[in-house]
Enzyme design. Structure first.
Site, PDB file in Angstrom:
ATOM      1  N   SER A  49       0.779  -1.243   0.000  1.00 19.12           N
ATOM      2  CA  SER A  49       0.000   0.000   0.000  1.00 19.12           C
ATOM      3  C   SER A  49       0.808   1.289   0.000  1.00 19.12           C
ATOM      4  CB  SER A  49      -0.948  -0.004   1.203  1.00 19.12           C
ATOM      5  OG  SER A  49      -0.218  -0.235   2.396  1.00 19.12           O
ATOM      6  N   LEU A 138       7.303  -5.540   3.863  1.00 23.54           N
ATOM      7  CA  LEU A 138       6.703  -5.036   5.105  1.00 23.54           C
ATOM      8  C   LEU A 138       7.709  -4.159   5.858  1.00 23.54           C
ATOM      9  CD1 LEU A 138       4.967  -8.256   6.515  1.00 23.54           C
ATOM     10  CD2 LEU A 138       3.933  -6.405   5.182  1.00 23.54           C
ATOM     11  N   TYR A 234      22.605   1.980  11.669  1.00 26.88           N
ATOM     12  CA  TYR A 234      21.786   1.227  10.725  1.00 26.88           C
ATOM     13  C   TYR A 234      22.373  -0.171  10.475  1.00 26.88           C
ATOM     14  CZ  TYR A 234      18.327  -0.017   7.374  1.00 26.88           C
ATOM     15  OH  TYR A 234      17.307  -0.700   6.766  1.00 26.88           O
ATOM     16  N   THR A 274      10.296   7.595   3.534  1.00 27.56           N
ATOM     17  CA  THR A 274       9.042   6.860   3.718  1.00 27.56           C
ATOM     18  C   THR A 274       8.684   7.026   5.189  1.00 27.56           C
ATOM     19  OG1 THR A 274      10.085   4.762   4.311  1.00 27.56           O
ATOM     20  CG2 THR A 274       9.609   5.099   1.969  1.00 27.56           C
TER      21      THR A 274
HETATM   22  P1  NAD Z   1       6.450   1.597   4.092  1.00 30.56           P
HETATM   23  O1  NAD Z   1       6.193   1.970   5.510  1.00 30.56           O
HETATM   24  O2  NAD Z   1       6.210   2.608   3.040  1.00 30.56           O
HETATM   25  O3  NAD Z   1       5.566   0.290   3.689  1.00 30.56           O
HETATM   26  C1  NAD Z   1       5.268  -0.712   4.604  1.00 30.56           C
HETATM   27  C2  NAD Z   1       4.135  -1.589   4.090  1.00 30.56           C
HETATM   28  O4  NAD Z   1       3.943  -2.655   5.034  1.00 30.56           O
HETATM   29  C3  NAD Z   1       2.764  -0.899   3.968  1.00 30.56           C
HETATM   30  O5  NAD Z   1       2.095  -1.412   2.837  1.00 30.56           O
HETATM   31  C4  NAD Z   1       2.030  -1.339   5.239  1.00 30.56           C
HETATM   32  O6  NAD Z   1       0.604  -1.367   5.122  1.00 30.56           O
HETATM   33  C5  NAD Z   1       2.571  -2.747   5.362  1.00 30.56           C
HETATM   34  N1  NAD Z   1       2.473  -3.302   6.714  1.00 30.56           N
HETATM   35  C6  NAD Z   1       3.102  -2.905   7.850  1.00 30.56           C
HETATM   36  N2  NAD Z   1       2.769  -3.725   8.872  1.00 30.56           N
HETATM   37  C7  NAD Z   1       1.930  -4.659   8.365  1.00 30.56           C
HETATM   38  C8  NAD Z   1       1.253  -5.787   8.906  1.00 30.56           C
HETATM   39  N3  NAD Z   1       1.373  -6.137  10.180  1.00 30.56           N
HETATM   40  N4  NAD Z   1       0.450  -6.508   8.076  1.00 30.56           N
HETATM   41  C9  NAD Z   1       0.292  -6.179   6.770  1.00 30.56           C
HETATM   42  N5  NAD Z   1       0.935  -5.140   6.205  1.00 30.56           N
HETATM   43  C10 NAD Z   1       1.732  -4.392   6.993  1.00 30.56           C
HETATM   44  O7  NAD Z   1       7.936   1.054   4.069  1.00 30.56           O
HETATM   45  P2  NAD Z   1       9.063   1.008   2.931  1.00 30.56           P
HETATM   46  O8  NAD Z   1      10.038   2.078   3.219  1.00 30.56           O
HETATM   47  O9  NAD Z   1       8.487   0.864   1.562  1.00 30.56           O
HETATM   48  O10 NAD Z   1       9.793  -0.351   3.359  1.00 30.56           O
HETATM   49  C11 NAD Z   1       9.562  -1.587   2.730  1.00 30.56           C
HETATM   50  C12 NAD Z   1      10.854  -2.389   2.789  1.00 30.56           C
HETATM   51  O11 NAD Z   1      11.870  -1.689   2.058  1.00 30.56           O
HETATM   52  C13 NAD Z   1      11.399  -2.578   4.215  1.00 30.56           C
HETATM   53  O12 NAD Z   1      11.956  -3.863   4.328  1.00 30.56           O
HETATM   54  C14 NAD Z   1      12.502  -1.540   4.282  1.00 30.56           C
HETATM   55  O13 NAD Z   1      13.508  -1.855   5.217  1.00 30.56           O
HETATM   56  C15 NAD Z   1      13.027  -1.600   2.863  1.00 30.56           C
HETATM   57  N6  NAD Z   1      13.847  -0.451   2.450  1.00 30.56           N
HETATM   58  C16 NAD Z   1      13.479   0.836   2.727  1.00 30.56           C
HETATM   59  C17 NAD Z   1      14.312   1.883   2.351  1.00 30.56           C
HETATM   60  C18 NAD Z   1      13.956   3.323   2.640  1.00 30.56           C
HETATM   61  O14 NAD Z   1      14.826   4.180   2.583  1.00 30.56           O
HETATM   62  N7  NAD Z   1      12.714   3.628   2.916  1.00 30.56           N
HETATM   63  C19 NAD Z   1      15.509   1.627   1.655  1.00 30.56           C
HETATM   64  C20 NAD Z   1      15.838   0.315   1.347  1.00 30.56           C
HETATM   65  C21 NAD Z   1      15.003  -0.720   1.753  1.00 30.56           C
END
Ligand code: NAD
Ligand code: NA
Length: 396
Positions: A49, A138, A234, A274
């Site tokens: 989402s 997630l 981190y 994010t």
């Molecule tokens: P985000 O917060 O935008 O998205 C999280 C998603 O998880 C949402 O769709 C939310 O509804 C869902 N979610 C959370 N808890 C839930 C649950 N209990 N049940 C069902 N759905 C649930 O986060 P993001 O930044 O897109 O992160 C996603 C992945 O990417 C993570 O593993 C993060 O570590 C990784 N990541 C993020 C970055 C960054 O800079 N933001 C960089 C590299 C990797």
């Protein structure tokens, strides 16, 4: 109602349905403007989402014409109370997908639970038969393990010693020194339980046992590495331990999927604004410097640019998937470029409350943060009355 932003620390309590919709439309248009590979035809996106998961769903659907099933945990609207952003994002995505003739359904609930896994499997069996791609994206501060009933809370702390460095409050622009005490063993284990690979493994166990993974199925989870300045909090901190576990889990799942010619991969993505990353100390200062440099170099990307490139140039080239020595896919290559990192390190030392507005891209950071909630999106009339009671068309 007319909806205005109400910010409290790392979150905004309100969201704007039209702004969220416009964000989704912009991402769809970006994907459609690219040269996309055939890629996936039936994709399950866990964490669909917001952020990288939403971008993965959009790229699958509008890049490859895939049927998509999304799982997420979002708050629906109530009269006078807007939904969470991911609710409106999903409503907009599914409306656009359906108009384009694409299958798009979703499940709102706790992805860590056995119940939601079973519900997802039932829906795949009923509608799609099997899926060929499972994205695991997630980000959550807590997880209840369905096998033990224990709820684990994650922490963002260094390991072994106190970490002291600069950070910025991106709302006020004040740069200050922070010190974070190291985590104890229990906090490390809890963080690994939340953000490590155990739940990904549980998902794949259940999907495979149910026979809903297609021959040659691919599953991808997202990780981060980052620079020396954030390493202690981190990658070498509690969250890094969880990412180490996630990466080890990919190797295990790949073994497990060999008999169906399947594969599990971790993709290391770029640092982006994010909801999850805004809450990590030090990272907002790093991101504001990084954005400035990458925009100047013409190599800045958001979630959609990252994931479209991941699909086109890494996962679905038709040849072998390129990985680093540890078997990870890298789309953080531009962020980690030596010249970019050298510049960040130099600006880091010079950053103060007074200099940061010139040295860093605080404006870009704040704009991205507001955009997460559907605010400050170009082309949206925020004076206009909007209906907060938006339904998700494919919600099961
Ligand atoms: P985000 O917060 O935008 O998205 C999280 C998603 O998880 C949402 O769709 C939310 O509804 C869902 N979610 C959370 N808890 C839930 C649950 N209990 N049940 C069902 N759905 C649930 O986060 P993001 O930044 O897109 O992160 C996603 C992945 O990417 C993570 O593993 C993060 O570590 C990784 N990541 C993020 C970055 C960054 O800079 N933001 C960089 C590299 C990797
Ligand atoms: Na996501």
């Amino acid at each position: 109602m007319i909806i205005e932003p109400r910010i409290r620390g790392f979150i905004c309590l309100t969201t704007h349905p039209k702004g969220c919709e416009q964000n989704v439309i912009n991402q769809i248009n970006y994907v459609k403007s690219k040269n996309n590979p055939k890629g996936t035809q039936k994709a399950l996106i866990i964490g669909a989402s917001t952020g990288f998961g939403l971008a993965s769903r959009i790229t699958s659907a509008f890049g490859s014409g895939a049927s998509t099933l999304g799982v997420y945990f979002e708050k629906p609207p109530a009269a006078g109370k807007p939904a969470s952003a991911g609710w409106y994002n999903t409503a907009a995505f599914e409306k656009q997908a359906h108009e384009a003739g694409l299958y798009a359904k979703s499940i709102n609930g706790d992805a860590f639970s056995d119940e939601i896994k079973q519900k997802t499997i039932d829906l795949i069996k009923a509608d799609l038969g099997q899926v060929d791609l499972v994205i695991y994206s997630l980000a959550s501060p807590r997880r209840t393990n369905p096998k033990t009933g224990i709820t684990h809370n994650s922490v963002l702390k260094p390991i072994g010693e106190v970490f002291s460095n600069k950070t910025v409050d991106f709302h006020t622009g004040v740069v200050s020194e922070i010190s974070i005490n190291p985590a104890n063993e229990e906090e490390i284990a809890n963080t690994v339980a939340v953000m490590g690979g155990e739940d990904w493994q549980f998902w794949i166990n259940d999907l495979k046992a149910a026979g809903v993974l297609a021959d040659g199925a691919l599953t991808v989870a997202y990780s981060y590495i980052g620079p020396a300045v954030t390493e202690k909090v981190y990658r070498k901190g509690t969250i890094g331990r969880a990412k180490d576990h996630l990466e080890a889990t990919a190797k295990h799942i790949s073994e497990q999927l060999k008999d169906i010619n399947g594969k599990a991969l971790v993709s290391v993505n770029k640092a982006l604004v994010t909801q999850a990353s805004s809450a990590i100390p030090v990272i907002p200062l790093y991101i504001s410097l990084l954005y400035k440099i990458m925009k100047e170099e013409g190599i800045h990307e958001g979630c959609i640019e990252q994931i479209q490139r991941l699909f086109e140039q890494r996962l679905y080239t038709g040849g072998d998937i390129p990985t680093d020595a540890e078997g990870r896919v890298r789309v953080d290559d531009w962020e980690m470029r030596e010249d970019v990192q050298a510049k960040v390190a130099e600006l880091w030392l010079q950053s103060t409350t007074e200099t940061l507005p010139q040295l860093g891209d605080l404006k870009g950071y704040r704009a991205d943060f507001m955009n997460l909630f559907g605010f400050e999106v170009p082309g949206v009339n925020y004076q206009e009355d909007v209906d907060e009671m938006v339904a998700i068309p494919g919600l099961v």
